[in-house]
Scaffold this motif. Structure first.
Motif, short mmCIF file in Angstrom:
data_model
loop_
_atom_site.label_atom_id
_atom_site.label_comp_id
_atom_site.label_asym_id
_atom_site.label_seq_id
_atom_site.Cartn_x
_atom_site.Cartn_y
_atom_site.Cartn_z
N ARG A 23 64.36 16.07 -30.06
CA ARG A 23 64.31 17.51 -29.85
C ARG A 23 65.63 18.13 -30.29
O ARG A 23 66.69 17.52 -30.13
CB ARG A 23 64.09 17.84 -28.36
CG ARG A 23 62.76 17.35 -27.81
CD ARG A 23 61.60 18.17 -28.34
NE ARG A 23 60.33 17.78 -27.75
CZ ARG A 23 59.51 16.88 -28.26
NH1 ARG A 23 59.84 16.26 -29.39
NH2 ARG A 23 58.36 16.58 -27.66
N PRO A 24 65.59 19.34 -30.87
CA PRO A 24 66.85 20.01 -31.20
C PRO A 24 67.71 20.16 -29.95
O PRO A 24 67.19 20.46 -28.86
CB PRO A 24 66.40 21.38 -31.73
CG PRO A 24 65.01 21.15 -32.23
CD PRO A 24 64.42 20.13 -31.29
N ALA A 25 68.99 19.94 -30.09
CA ALA A 25 69.90 20.06 -28.95
C ALA A 25 69.90 21.49 -28.43
O ALA A 25 69.80 22.45 -29.20
CB ALA A 25 71.31 19.65 -29.36
N THR A 26 69.99 21.63 -27.13
CA THR A 26 69.94 22.97 -26.52
C THR A 26 71.24 23.74 -26.71
O THR A 26 71.24 24.96 -26.71
CB THR A 26 69.64 22.85 -25.02
OG1 THR A 26 70.60 21.96 -24.42
CG2 THR A 26 68.24 22.30 -24.81
N LYS A 27 72.34 23.01 -26.88
CA LYS A 27 73.65 23.66 -27.08
C LYS A 27 74.42 22.88 -28.15
O LYS A 27 74.28 21.66 -28.26
CB LYS A 27 74.45 23.69 -25.78
CG LYS A 27 73.82 24.54 -24.69
CD LYS A 27 74.69 24.54 -23.43
CE LYS A 27 74.05 25.42 -22.34
NZ LYS A 27 74.87 25.42 -21.10
N GLN A 34 68.61 15.61 -29.48
CA GLN A 34 68.69 14.84 -28.25
C GLN A 34 67.40 14.05 -28.08
O GLN A 34 66.35 14.42 -28.61
CB GLN A 34 68.86 15.75 -27.03
CG GLN A 34 70.19 16.46 -26.93
CD GLN A 34 70.24 17.37 -25.70
OE1 GLN A 34 69.34 18.16 -25.48
NE2 GLN A 34 71.29 17.23 -24.91
N ASN A 36 65.28 11.73 -24.83
CA ASN A 36 65.26 11.24 -23.45
C ASN A 36 64.57 9.88 -23.36
O ASN A 36 64.08 9.48 -22.30
CB ASN A 36 64.55 12.24 -22.53
CG ASN A 36 63.06 12.36 -22.85
OD1 ASN A 36 62.57 11.80 -23.83
ND2 ASN A 36 62.34 13.11 -22.02
N ASN A 78 72.68 11.94 -27.22
CA ASN A 78 72.99 13.05 -28.12
C ASN A 78 73.22 12.52 -29.53
O ASN A 78 73.91 11.50 -29.71
CB ASN A 78 74.22 13.81 -27.65
CG ASN A 78 73.97 14.56 -26.35
OD1 ASN A 78 72.82 14.78 -25.96
ND2 ASN A 78 75.04 14.96 -25.67
N THR A 464 75.39 24.80 -38.81
CA THR A 464 74.30 25.41 -38.02
C THR A 464 73.24 25.98 -38.93
O THR A 464 72.03 25.81 -38.71
CB THR A 464 74.87 26.50 -37.11
OG1 THR A 464 75.79 25.92 -36.18
CG2 THR A 464 73.76 27.21 -36.34
N ASP A 494 66.10 34.23 -36.95
CA ASP A 494 67.24 33.35 -36.65
C ASP A 494 67.98 32.96 -37.92
O ASP A 494 69.22 32.87 -37.94
CB ASP A 494 66.76 32.09 -35.92
CG ASP A 494 66.31 32.36 -34.50
OD1 ASP A 494 66.65 33.43 -33.95
OD2 ASP A 494 65.62 31.49 -33.92
#
Length: 545
Positions: A23-27, A34, A36, A78, A464, A494
């Motif tokens: 998943r794209p990192a949240t920050k 990231q 899990n 990460n 980014t 975006d």
């Protein structure tokens, strides 16, 4: 999906035996992606998640793609891509972002039912949404490799045509010389006449029978009404820049010969039963039955809709059927789909979906009306938009406002806000594209060679942007799966915002050497992504504004 993400997934799967579900990192401080996976494995292994995460980090070989893996929190992993990996993703896009959209394997045959105006009536504000939304679905699903068959289910049959033909004969009109607005005015006169003159109403009812029986004079006038209507419809489609043509027509009349067969098949199968003189299909979960033959022997919309499903499955070989109509018709289509399944017209292998849209509201928060309180015609709405801006910008404003909201929601038609080149609007995205084109023209005029590949991305802002651009293909796939075009709108906005930040933080033409080449290549990729994405929304990407 970028090739480096595919490679990462394969290597994690090989090392762990399960999908890492990246998943794209949240920050930004958490890296670029990231997973899990360690937390999931820890449950089955009965070990501390961080211990499992460390084992995975020590085992999986991704050093050529990433910085050293980091363990965070209770056991998240990460992933921070190397500068070279990010650069390769943008270089892949430079060939053509359209080619980075993963094609469906195998592709499906998708039938999309949209627009569907009524003959002899002008298209109104309600047709704006169905036409724009359906056109975007057509573009997106085609880009994903599906065979898309649009179906324009125009209203060209029914009792109203008896009234129209009788009014034409009474007035002695030359139908062939009418425009669509004049036919619309005729429709209103005929309707009023029908309500106030019982003798005329009786003749109009007999005229319906004449039409259905194939009376030559009645049929001739009916065909003339269709012809003048199609001229008006096609003018509107050309003005909107949508892909519908006469080849996509499948009006109500085209199913007329199938209706008796549908009724016979429903009745002989035992699915339809007589109830209070009408032939009905009782469907679980609905309080009232679906009437497929009225007590007077006539057929209604439900019968035609069943005939349409039958043909779309049996003759068009549809794997997926999408209906784009007002959200208030959701219950009707849910019941039609249920009945179609009961009679065997809609097998489990075919997915039928109703995509309902909300109303267009005025700035007063009420359904959009003209100043005299009547429903606004599509033509008048487009005229008003083009008074505010040039046609490509006006269309971008209208289409983006429509598609950027959740489809089921009502939205406010506020032209002053919609045509702005700042904020989350279609013209803002057009401006972002045009500004990139201006920078690239300046580079060419100054004799600066444009980069055909990204060689370095030292600044976090350009990293980014590079990462965001690589998500274009995944975004298109998501829209095709969910039929939620606002997700593509959000993504493109975006990108435009990320490009603006890039300009602030990373000089392009004032850079030197490979850094300048890389930055020129990066904004070239951004230009191409914006152009491709806007095209899927049916919006022009201008080189100048």
């Amino acid at each position: 999906m970028p090739s480096y993400v595919v490679e990462l997934q394969q290597r994690f799967t090989s090392a762990t035996g399960v999908d890492p579900e990246l998943r794209p990192a949240t920050k930004p401080q958490f890296g670029h992606f990231q997973t899990n996976v360690a937390l999931r494995l820890a449950k089955t292994e009965g070990k501390p998640p961080r211990e499992v995460a460390q084992r995975i980090a020590d085992t999986v070989d991704v050093a050529d793609l990433c910085e050293p893996l980091e363990i965070a929190g209770p056991g998240f992993i990460n992933i921070r891509l190397t500068e070279q990996t990010l650069a390769s993703g943008v270089t892949d896009l430079l060939a053509d972002p359209r080619l980075q959209v993963p094609l469906a394997e195998p592709g499906e045959t998708v039938v999309i039912d949209y627009s569907s105006p009524n003959v002899a009536k002008q298209m109104h504000v309600g047709h704006l949404r169905t036409t724009i939304i359906g056109d975007s679905f057509n573009r997106v699903l085609t880009a994903l490799g599906h065979r898309v068959i649009p179906q324009n289910h125009i209203g060209d049959w029914g009792t109203q045509f008896g009234t129209l033909v009788e009014q034409i004969l009474e007035e002695g009109l030359d139908v062939g010389g009418l425009t669509l607005p004049e036919a619309d005015a005729l429709y209103k006169r005929a309707s009023a006449h029908f309500k106030t003159d019982e003798e005329f109403a009786t003749r109009a009812r007999k005229r319906v029978v004449a039409l259905q029986s194939g009376d030559a004079r009645t049929r001739e006038i009916w065909e003339q009404l269709i012809t003048i209507s199609l001229v008006g419809f096609n003018e509107a489609y050309a003005r909107l820049g949508v892909k519908l043509t006469d080849a996509d027509l499948a009006g109500e009349s085209s199913y007329n010969d199938d209706l008796a067969t549908v009724v016979e098949e429903c009745e002989s199968s035992g699915v339809a039963v007589i109830d209070d003189g009408a032939l009905c299909v009782f469907t679980e979960g609905f309080s009232a039955p679906l009437i497929i033959r009225k007590s007077d022997g006539g057929y209604g919309y439900a019968t035609t809709d069943l005939a349409a499903i039958r043909r779309r499955v049996n003759e068009l070989d549809a794997d997926r059927i999408i209906y784009v109509t007002d959200a208030r018709q959701g219950g009707h289509f849910a019941q039609v789909f249920a009945a179609a399944k009961q009679v065997g017209y809609l097998p489990d292998t075919v997915n039928a979906e109703h995509v309902g849209y909300g109303m267009v509201l005025g700035t007063d928060g009420k359904p959009f009306k003209t100043r005299d309180g009547t429903a606004a015609s599509l033509e008048s709405l487009l005229d008003a938009a083009e008074e505010k801006a040039a046609r490509p910008i006006a269309l971008a404003a209208i289409k983006y406002a429509d598609l950027s909201n959740g489809l089921g929601k009502d939205y406010v038609f506020d032209l002053d806000r919609m045509v702005q080149t700042t904020g989350n609007t279609g013209p803002y995205l057009q401006y972002a594209h045009a500004r990139i084109c201006q920078v690239l023209r300046k580079a060419e005029a100054d004799g600066i060679a444009g980069g055909d590949k990204v060689l370095e991305l030292p600044h976090p802002t350009e990293q980014t942007l590079a990462l965001l651009l690589s998500r274009y293909g995944d975004t298109v796939v998501e829209v095709g799966d969910t039929l939620q075009p606002h997700r593509l709108c959000t993504y493109l906005y975006d990108v435009a915002v990320a490009v603006a930040r890039f300009y602030d933080d990373c000089p392009v033409l004032r850079s030197d050497g490979t850094l300048r080449e890389s930055r020129l290549a990066l904004i070239t990729a951004a230009r191409d992504v914006l152009a491709a994405g806007l095209d899927l929304l049916g919006i022009e990407a201008p080189d100048r504004m």
